[in-house]
Design a protein around this motif. Structure first.
Motif, PDB file in Angstrom:
ATOM      1  N   PRO A  51       0.847  -1.191   0.000  1.00  0.00           N
ATOM      2  CA  PRO A  51       0.000   0.000   0.000  1.00  0.00           C
ATOM      3  C   PRO A  51       0.882   1.240   0.000  1.00  0.00           C
ATOM      4  O   PRO A  51       1.748   1.398   0.859  1.00  0.00           O
ATOM      5  CB  PRO A  51      -0.804  -0.126   1.290  1.00  0.00           C
ATOM      6  CG  PRO A  51      -0.170  -1.207   2.063  1.00  0.00           C
ATOM      7  CD  PRO A  51       0.550  -2.086   1.114  1.00  0.00           C
ATOM      8  N   THR A  52       0.671   2.081  -0.994  1.00  0.00           N
ATOM      9  CA  THR A  52       1.542   3.241  -1.169  1.00  0.00           C
ATOM     10  C   THR A  52       0.750   4.521  -0.958  1.00  0.00           C
ATOM     11  O   THR A  52      -0.260   4.723  -1.630  1.00  0.00           O
ATOM     12  CB  THR A  52       2.124   3.240  -2.588  1.00  0.00           C
ATOM     13  OG1 THR A  52       2.672   1.963  -2.837  1.00  0.00           O
ATOM     14  CG2 THR A  52       3.188   4.277  -2.727  1.00  0.00           C
ATOM     15  N   PRO A  53       1.158   5.343  -0.048  1.00  0.00           N
ATOM     16  CA  PRO A  53       0.410   6.573   0.199  1.00  0.00           C
ATOM     17  C   PRO A  53       0.717   7.634  -0.848  1.00  0.00           C
ATOM     18  O   PRO A  53       1.626   7.483  -1.655  1.00  0.00           O
ATOM     19  CB  PRO A  53       0.900   6.995   1.569  1.00  0.00           C
ATOM     20  CG  PRO A  53       2.279   6.485   1.628  1.00  0.00           C
ATOM     21  CD  PRO A  53       2.318   5.228   0.829  1.00  0.00           C
ATOM     22  N   ASP A  54      -0.062   8.698  -0.786  1.00  0.00           N
ATOM     23  CA  ASP A  54       0.230   9.869  -1.589  1.00  0.00           C
ATOM     24  C   ASP A  54       1.332  10.627  -0.852  1.00  0.00           C
ATOM     25  O   ASP A  54       1.189  10.968   0.309  1.00  0.00           O
ATOM     26  CB  ASP A  54      -1.054  10.695  -1.689  1.00  0.00           C
ATOM     27  CG  ASP A  54      -0.790  12.051  -2.257  1.00  0.00           C
ATOM     28  OD1 ASP A  54       0.300  12.247  -2.797  1.00  0.00           O
ATOM     29  OD2 ASP A  54      -1.683  12.906  -2.152  1.00  0.00           O
ATOM     30  N   PHE A  55       2.451  10.881  -1.542  1.00  0.00           N
ATOM     31  CA  PHE A  55       3.600  11.390  -0.796  1.00  0.00           C
ATOM     32  C   PHE A  55       3.569  12.879  -0.530  1.00  0.00           C
ATOM     33  O   PHE A  55       4.427  13.398   0.161  1.00  0.00           O
ATOM     34  CB  PHE A  55       4.895  10.991  -1.498  1.00  0.00           C
ATOM     35  CG  PHE A  55       5.197   9.548  -1.296  1.00  0.00           C
ATOM     36  CD1 PHE A  55       5.697   9.102  -0.088  1.00  0.00           C
ATOM     37  CD2 PHE A  55       4.908   8.627  -2.270  1.00  0.00           C
ATOM     38  CE1 PHE A  55       5.936   7.773   0.123  1.00  0.00           C
ATOM     39  CE2 PHE A  55       5.130   7.295  -2.059  1.00  0.00           C
ATOM     40  CZ  PHE A  55       5.651   6.857  -0.861  1.00  0.00           C
ATOM     41  N   SER A  56       2.549  13.596  -1.084  1.00  0.00           N
ATOM     42  CA  SER A  56       2.422  14.990  -0.674  1.00  0.00           C
ATOM     43  C   SER A  56       1.619  15.078   0.616  1.00  0.00           C
ATOM     44  O   SER A  56       1.401  16.170   1.149  1.00  0.00           O
ATOM     45  CB  SER A  56       1.747  15.803  -1.766  1.00  0.00           C
ATOM     46  OG  SER A  56       0.457  15.302  -1.982  1.00  0.00           O
ATOM     47  N   MET A  57       1.194  13.906   1.097  1.00  0.00           N
ATOM     48  CA  MET A  57       0.344  13.833   2.285  1.00  0.00           C
ATOM     49  C   MET A  57       0.868  14.598   3.502  1.00  0.00           C
ATOM     50  O   MET A  57       0.098  15.326   4.114  1.00  0.00           O
ATOM     51  CB  MET A  57       0.136  12.367   2.626  1.00  0.00           C
ATOM     52  CG  MET A  57      -0.728  12.106   3.811  1.00  0.00           C
ATOM     53  SD  MET A  57      -0.746  10.363   4.144  1.00  0.00           S
ATOM     54  CE  MET A  57       0.906  10.064   4.642  1.00  0.00           C
ATOM     55  N   PRO A  58       2.117  14.487   3.862  1.00  0.00           N
ATOM     56  CA  PRO A  58       2.535  15.176   5.092  1.00  0.00           C
ATOM     57  C   PRO A  58       2.283  16.680   5.021  1.00  0.00           C
ATOM     58  O   PRO A  58       1.784  17.274   5.978  1.00  0.00           O
ATOM     59  CB  PRO A  58       4.024  14.874   5.170  1.00  0.00           C
ATOM     60  CG  PRO A  58       4.218  13.697   4.338  1.00  0.00           C
ATOM     61  CD  PRO A  58       3.178  13.709   3.286  1.00  0.00           C
ATOM     62  N   TYR A  59       2.570  17.243   3.850  1.00  0.00           N
ATOM     63  CA  TYR A  59       2.358  18.685   3.740  1.00  0.00           C
ATOM     64  C   TYR A  59       0.873  19.017   3.795  1.00  0.00           C
ATOM     65  O   TYR A  59       0.449  19.955   4.469  1.00  0.00           O
ATOM     66  CB  TYR A  59       2.977  19.198   2.433  1.00  0.00           C
ATOM     67  CG  TYR A  59       2.872  20.672   2.298  1.00  0.00           C
ATOM     68  CD1 TYR A  59       3.665  21.504   3.084  1.00  0.00           C
ATOM     69  CD2 TYR A  59       1.950  21.254   1.439  1.00  0.00           C
ATOM     70  CE1 TYR A  59       3.558  22.871   3.007  1.00  0.00           C
ATOM     71  CE2 TYR A  59       1.827  22.619   1.351  1.00  0.00           C
ATOM     72  CZ  TYR A  59       2.642  23.424   2.132  1.00  0.00           C
ATOM     73  OH  TYR A  59       2.521  24.767   2.065  1.00  0.00           O
ATOM     74  N   ASN A  60       0.074  18.188   3.101  1.00  0.00           N
ATOM     75  CA  ASN A  60      -1.376  18.397   3.150  1.00  0.00           C
ATOM     76  C   ASN A  60      -1.888  18.306   4.578  1.00  0.00           C
ATOM     77  O   ASN A  60      -2.721  19.098   5.009  1.00  0.00           O
ATOM     78  CB  ASN A  60      -2.100  17.355   2.301  1.00  0.00           C
ATOM     79  CG  ASN A  60      -1.712  17.471   0.852  1.00  0.00           C
ATOM     80  OD1 ASN A  60      -1.089  18.461   0.471  1.00  0.00           O
ATOM     81  ND2 ASN A  60      -2.048  16.489   0.063  1.00  0.00           N
ATOM     82  N   VAL A  61      -1.384  17.311   5.288  1.00  0.00           N
ATOM     83  CA  VAL A  61      -1.846  17.114   6.660  1.00  0.00           C
ATOM     84  C   VAL A  61      -1.498  18.322   7.507  1.00  0.00           C
ATOM     85  O   VAL A  61      -2.322  18.836   8.258  1.00  0.00           O
ATOM     86  CB  VAL A  61      -1.240  15.825   7.235  1.00  0.00           C
ATOM     87  CG1 VAL A  61      -1.454  15.755   8.735  1.00  0.00           C
ATOM     88  CG2 VAL A  61      -1.840  14.626   6.560  1.00  0.00           C
ATOM     89  N   ILE A  62      -0.288  18.792   7.325  1.00  0.00           N
ATOM     90  CA  ILE A  62       0.125  19.953   8.116  1.00  0.00           C
ATOM     91  C   ILE A  62      -0.783  21.136   7.797  1.00  0.00           C
ATOM     92  O   ILE A  62      -1.325  21.809   8.696  1.00  0.00           O
ATOM     93  CB  ILE A  62       1.606  20.301   7.831  1.00  0.00           C
ATOM     94  CG1 ILE A  62       2.514  19.212   8.384  1.00  0.00           C
ATOM     95  CG2 ILE A  62       1.977  21.630   8.462  1.00  0.00           C
ATOM     96  CD1 ILE A  62       3.956  19.384   8.021  1.00  0.00           C
ATOM     97  N   CYS A  63      -1.021  21.373   6.496  1.00  0.00           N
ATOM     98  CA  CYS A  63      -1.836  22.518   6.100  1.00  0.00           C
ATOM     99  C   CYS A  63      -3.259  22.389   6.629  1.00  0.00           C
ATOM    100  O   CYS A  63      -3.823  23.329   7.200  1.00  0.00           O
ATOM    101  CB  CYS A  63      -1.882  22.632   4.584  1.00  0.00           C
ATOM    102  SG  CYS A  63      -0.370  23.263   3.939  1.00  0.00           S
ATOM    103  N   LEU A  64      -3.811  21.185   6.474  1.00  0.00           N
ATOM    104  CA  LEU A  64      -5.195  20.975   6.901  1.00  0.00           C
ATOM    105  C   LEU A  64      -5.323  21.166   8.406  1.00  0.00           C
ATOM    106  O   LEU A  64      -6.205  21.874   8.893  1.00  0.00           O
ATOM    107  CB  LEU A  64      -5.637  19.575   6.485  1.00  0.00           C
ATOM    108  CG  LEU A  64      -7.116  19.302   6.670  1.00  0.00           C
ATOM    109  CD1 LEU A  64      -7.888  20.082   5.620  1.00  0.00           C
ATOM    110  CD2 LEU A  64      -7.408  17.812   6.533  1.00  0.00           C
TER     111      LEU A  64
END
Lengths: 585, 558
Positions: B498-511
């Motif tokens: 299972p491969t995540p979306d790798f822009s996720m950390p930044y999105n999470v931080i922003c959200l």
């Protein structure tokens, strides 16, 4: 009005909470770990004041002084010289000279028939400590010193691009001998004619010039020390020669790998045998044993088949031989180096010594120097890399010999050249003795004690200079880039490097040369380990602007209302004060 | 049927092999080289080069450092003595050996890089030595062996026994690792060639032209170092460095077979069956029994002048006579695949075939699975002929997340003429976002399973130890006449995680920041807003009326 007051207090309270709790919390949780470093001590090291102390003992043998002059012994005298090398580096030489008369045993030793024997028996009597110099003043009429005509080997260096040629040319001097420098730390000095009417002071001052010459030959010269400081100081005041010496010598390192390679480009015609094991044992190992305090050495050898030089030698009809001109030597090494193989098991610098036996179709092969003369040793060396010797074997067999021809290589001839090159690489400086000096050849050890001392002096100074530059530039770097994580082990390495450096400087000041070198080696090791630690690089590429870009969605909506309400409160307070003033007026 | 020819041309003087390949008079090292050419039934050509350097010395002798090298490469010698290596086997392989089409290779190797090392039993910090050794070897061979760490290293208990002298059994001193993703190219071949005493300047190595070698179906190069006996009495030790290179050329690809050997050829042993006609004929024939099969080989001894004839060159021609019936099927064969769907669970199937018509024999199966495939060992089943087949020995070492892989070793009895299936289920782990490889959607490789077995031989194997045995038949020591040792590697697996979306950390931080900011904003508003009684403003109609009234000078409305 109380309602408005409450709102104002609430805004102030939130601002206070953000400032008192929020910002420190954020700061604390996002900060990089930076262990404490001794910055003040490092900045002290930045301006280096080195003091080099030499113990000199001048011993007068019987017949050099009048009994009246002898009465005042023993006596000592301190002579200091200061040099400011540049704004941040200073050197002070302290020569502590003690004068005494020879003991009976020493007199016996000096009565030996030759200088070499006297040197040996003086060494048996007492062993002088590392870095010190003993000068025996012997009467003018003494027969110890060889009178005339001795042969010495003089090295001529021809400097061109990176390669230098060594020629061993026997030179003959016809000269009166004033000073004999032995294999150990003693020198014999023929006393200049003293007048019996002189008092002791005059005698000693008369002797001073000679003693100083002896000391600068046997201990260190100012130029060598400045050359050793080349890591710190821009080389402007150094003579070309000591600069060349220090450039030729391989940099100070905790260990060296010495590799002897036999290149056999033509195994079809030559089957070569070399007794490298025996040769290393008898020629190289004594020198390395002597150098053990400076570094660890390991010796390897290999045979490379079908390894060719990078240039095609030119056939010269006049001598019916192939020749390599000095200009082309710089192209020889690169193609060979790919075959040499790196040293897999350690990261110490490698010194390569190649013995090249030209193939049958290209022999004999001779190396020519810039003045188109054949180099007698048929060898050359490349600074900080190693040496190459060409060994012609075509005379050892006739044209009808059955191929491949078995050839045994004369290792004494080969090792003589390699030993000379190895001494140069290791920085055993070639001394130019003043006229009238005889230097005893170092004998089987390959290195006289005082030559070792010279090396120790310059190596200690070089190590101290290198370590202090490394540690100050590391401190500067860490100070400038706040993002770098400084782990505890790095802080520990830095501190131990600083302490070792301080002890090295102190030992040098006290004249304990062996300890000074020991500490300076430790300092260099610790400072390099700290400087090249991979953990320093981890967060280096996490720039501040990107970090703040990530925080903006949080910071902007939080700070804008706080700042605005604070501004409003301030402006209201101002207004109120103005109102009050207007009222009171 | 297509007629293909293999043309070789010799131009090099034989006496240089005399220097290079024969025993140095009065010295203690020896170099031997050999090329076996085997036409395969698929129409391909299998060329196996072996170079052996023997040195009568002991690297691990106490207090005596070996530092003077003649034929043995210095870099490897230094590694051996520094890390106290007893035995070292390293192979780099591009492509997969098709056992069913090509038969057994002389020296098997898995795709990618494989490294296994036996350390001397005086080593105290085996893991530290292993780590440093892999780093040094990756420098020597220009390969990414430095990616070998504890997470892909195992200590097999039974599958990898030392091949040389000394029967060490304590597998604490053994380390085994594979890098199935390693790509082998010319940059690995060049340092490998440099280890030969004559480089690529003389001997068979002049044939190793990288642009030809890598234009092939299969390429495998290896280095094997082990201590062996000096003589039959085995009174003293010698070190053997065996460099092997196996290539399969496809003759049907335009002109391949011709080009590969154009420059020159050295044939120590060329093999002919009855299917082929060979010219020139060689007077020397030799029989060798290798991998349970007796064959006749035509031998071209290049150290002898008569091999070359008047022209001092050797042209070799092979003519295919026609389709020559059935190939001898390999007795042991294995394959592996992943079953299942979705990104949560899956199942590894390993299928082992025993093609022997009437003999059952045991095999050792070794599986090393990375920790991010979490094996459910209770689902392990072994079935042969649709019946449960209970392994007589199981060694299982469970993985530790981010520390070590699973190791599963089993001794399975294979019934005659059967297919045995080993299945085990696994769950895919979710990695941390920094643990994914640069191309995570490509999938993650799982190294080959290793099947090792003593396969019953059709013909009697010779067990006596002689120096003049051809190299290709002397690699694995034969202990008994009735069977021979075979190692079979399966395919490596490619498993999707299972491969995540790798822009996720930044999105999470922003959200998160936005949510916090919104909550904070309303909270702040609520706390600081002051409520004041404000005079209600007039409705729009009244304000308009007031405007008109002001113009007219009439009193305003309120």
């Amino acid at each position: 009005m109380p309602e408005k007051q409450r709102g104002r207090y609430a805004a102030l309270a939130i601002a206070a909470v953000v400032i008192v709790v929020g910002i420190p919390l954020w700061w604390k949780t996002t900060e990089t770990y930076r262990a404490w470093l001794p910055f003040s001590e490092i900045s002290e090291l930045d301006s280096l004041q080195l003091q080099l102390s030499v113990d000199i003992e001048v011993v007068f043998s019987r017949g050099t002084l009048t009994p009246e002059q002898q009465k005042k012994f023993p006596l000592s005298h301190v002579n200091e010289k200061e040099h400011q090398v540049d704004a941040k580096t200073g050197l002070r030489y302290k020569y502590e000279t003690r004068y005494r008369t020879a003991t009976i045993m020493e007199e016996d030793a000096l009565n030996q028939p030759t200088a070499a024997e006297a040197d040996l028996s003086l060494h048996m009597l007492s062993e002088s400590s590392c870095g010190s110099v003993v000068v025996y003043v012997i009467p003018e009429s003494s027969t110890l010193l060889p009178e005339v005509r001795f042969r010495a080997f003089v090295y001529f260096y021809i400097l061109k691009s990176l390669l230098k040629l060594i020629m061993l040319i026997p030179a003959v001097y016809f000269q009166d001998v004033k000073v004999y420098v032995g294999q150990r730390r003693t020198a014999l000095l023929r006393s200049p004619p003293f007048k019996t009417s002189w008092n002791l002071k005059e005698v000693l001052s008369n002797l001073d010039v000679e003693v100083e010459q002896v000391v600068s030959t046997m201990s260190f010269g100012h130029q060598d020390i400045v050359a050793a400081l080349s890591n710190r100081v821009r080389m402007t005041k150094v003579t070309k020669e000591s600069m060349a010496d220090s450039m030729r010598a391989i940099k100070s390192s905790p260990g060296y790998e010495i590799t002897f390679s036999l290149l056999n480009p033509d195994p079809k015609s030559h089957s070569l045998h070399w007794d490298i094991e025996g040769a290393v044992q008898s020629y190289i190992q004594p020198l390395l044993n002597k150098l053990a305090p400076i570094a660890n050495f390991s010796v390897d050898s290999q045979i490379l088949y079908y390894a060719v030089l990078g240039v095609n030698p030119r056939f010269d009809n006049s001598v019916s031989a192939y020749t390599l001109s000095a200009d082309s030597l710089s192209h020889v090494i690169n193609p060979v180096e790919a075959r040499l193989g790196s040293n897999a098991a350690s990261s110490n610098p490698v010194l390569n010594f190649l013995l090249y036996v030209p193939d049958a179709h290209h022999s004999p092969l001779f190396i020519r120097d810039h003045s188109k003369r054949e180099v007698p040793s048929n060898a050359f060396h490349s600074p900080r890399w190693g040496g190459i010797m060409v060994y012609n074997v075509n005379e050892m067999y006739g044209p009808e010999a059955e191929r491949p021809v078995d050839i045994n290589i004369n290792m004494a001839k080969v090792m003589g050249v390699f030993l000379a090159q190895l001494r140069l690489m290791l920085g055993v400086q070639h001394t130019h003795p003043p006229t009238g000096f005889v230097l005893q050849s170092p004998g089987s050890a390959g290195l006289a004690d005082w030559e070792l001392d010279r090396l120790l002096w310059s190596r200690s100074v070089e190590n101290i200079a290198t370590a202090s530059t490394t540690i100050t530039s590391l401190a500067q770097l860490l100070d400038q880039i706040g993002n770098i994580v400084i782990n505890d082990n790095i802080a520990q390495q830095v501190s131990s490097a600083v302490t070792s450096l301080q002890s090295a400087v102190a030992e040098l000041e006290a004249g304990n040369l062996a300890f000074a070198l020991q500490y300076s080696r430790e300092a260099i090791l610790a400072s390099e380990r700290a400087f090249f630690d991979p953990s320093l690089l981890h967060l280096l590429y996490f720039p501040d602007d990107q970090k703040f870009a990530i925080y903006i969605p949080l910071f902007l909506p939080m700070c804008v209302p706080i700042v605005l309400s604070l501004l409003k409160i301030v402006s209201e307070a101002k207004k109120r004060r103005a109102d009050k003033q207007a009222k009171s007026d | 049927f297509r007629l293909s020819s293999l043309i070789g041309h010799i131009s090099t003087c034989p006496s240089l092999i005399g220097q290079c390949c024969q025993r140095h008079p009065g010295s203690v090292d020896e170099f031997q080289e050999e090329l076996v050419i085997r036409p395969l039934h698929s129409g391909d050509i299998y060329a196996s080069f072996q170079f052996r350097t023997l040195w009568d010395t002991d690297f691990l002798q106490e207090g005596q450092k070996v530092s003077h090298y003649r034929l043995f490469p210095k870099s490897l010698g230094q590694v051996l003595s520094k890390f106290s290596v007893r035995e070292l086997h390293i192979s780099f392989t591009q492509g997969f050996w098709r056992t069913m089409q090509w038969g057994q290779p002389f020296i098997p190797s898995p795709p990618g890089a494989e490294l296994w090392v036996w350390f001397h039993d005086t080593v105290s910090d085996v893991d530290g030595n292993w780590k440093e050794l892999t780093n040094v070897l990756s420098g020597i061979f220009c390969a990414s062996l430095n990616f070998i760490d504890l997470t892909n290293t195992v200590q097999p208990s039974a599958s990898f026994k030392p091949l040389g002298l000394g029967n060490a059994t304590d597998h604490r001193f053994l380390r085994y690792a594979t890098l199935p993703r390693e790509i082998v190219c010319t940059e690995n071949l060049t340092p490998w060639k440099k280890l030969l005493p004559c480089g690529s300047k003389a001997g068979l190595a002049v044939l190793l032209k990288s642009e030809k070698l890598f234009h092939s179906s299969f390429h495998s190069q290896a280095v094997h170092i082990r201590p062996v006996c000096q003589d039959e009495q085995c009174t003293s030790k010698a070190w053997e460095l065996r460099q092997t290179l196996n290539v399969v050329f496809d003759l049907y690809t335009a002109g391949q077979g011709k080009k590969a050997f154009r420059s020159s050829i050295y044939l120590n042993c060329g093999k002919t069956g009855e299917l082929f006609e060979l010219s020139p004929a060689t007077p020397l024939l030799s029989q060798a029994v290798v991998l349970g099969d007796r064959r006749t080989y035509s031998v071209f001894d290049l150290t002898r002048a008569e091999t070359f004839g008047q022209l001092r060159s050797l042209n070799l021609l092979l003519r295919w006579k026609g389709d020559g019936g059935e190939m001898l099927r390999p007795l042991l064969h294995a394959e592996r695949y992943v079953a299942g769907f979705g990104l949560q669970t899956g199942e590894i199937h390993t299928v082992i075939y025993n093609n022997h018509p009437y003999r059952a024999f045991p095999v050792l199966l070794m599986d090393s699975v990375p920790w991010y495939l979490q094996l459910y060992i209770h689902t392990l089943t072994v079935t042969s002929k649709s019946r449960d087949n209970k392994p007589s020995y199981i060694h299982y070492q469970p993985a530790k997340d981010r520390h070590r892989p699973h190791l599963l070793e089993m001794l399975i009895q294979l019934p005659p003429h059967s297919m045995t299936e080993v299945t085990v289920q696994f769950e895919r782990a979710l990695l941390k976002w920094t643990e994914y490889t640069p191309d995570p959607n490509h999938g993650f490789y799982v190294g080959s399973s290793v099947v090792s077995a003593l396969v019953p031989s059709m013909v009697a194997m010779s067990t006596n130890f002689t120096q003049d045995q051809p190299l290709f038949s002397s690699f694995v020591p034969v202990k008994e006449e009735s069977s021979y040792f075979v190692r079979v590697y399966t395919e490596p697996l490619l498993v999707n995680l299972p491969t995540p979306d790798f822009s996720m950390p930044y999105n999470v931080i922003c959200l998160t920041c936005t949510v916090v900011a919104v909550g904070y904003g309303s909270f702040y508003n609520l706390l600081t807003r002051t409520f004041q009684v404000d005079e209600p403003s007039l409705p729009l109609a009244k304000r308009l009326a007031n405007l008109i009234r002001r113009i007219r000078g009439v009193p305003l409305l309120t």
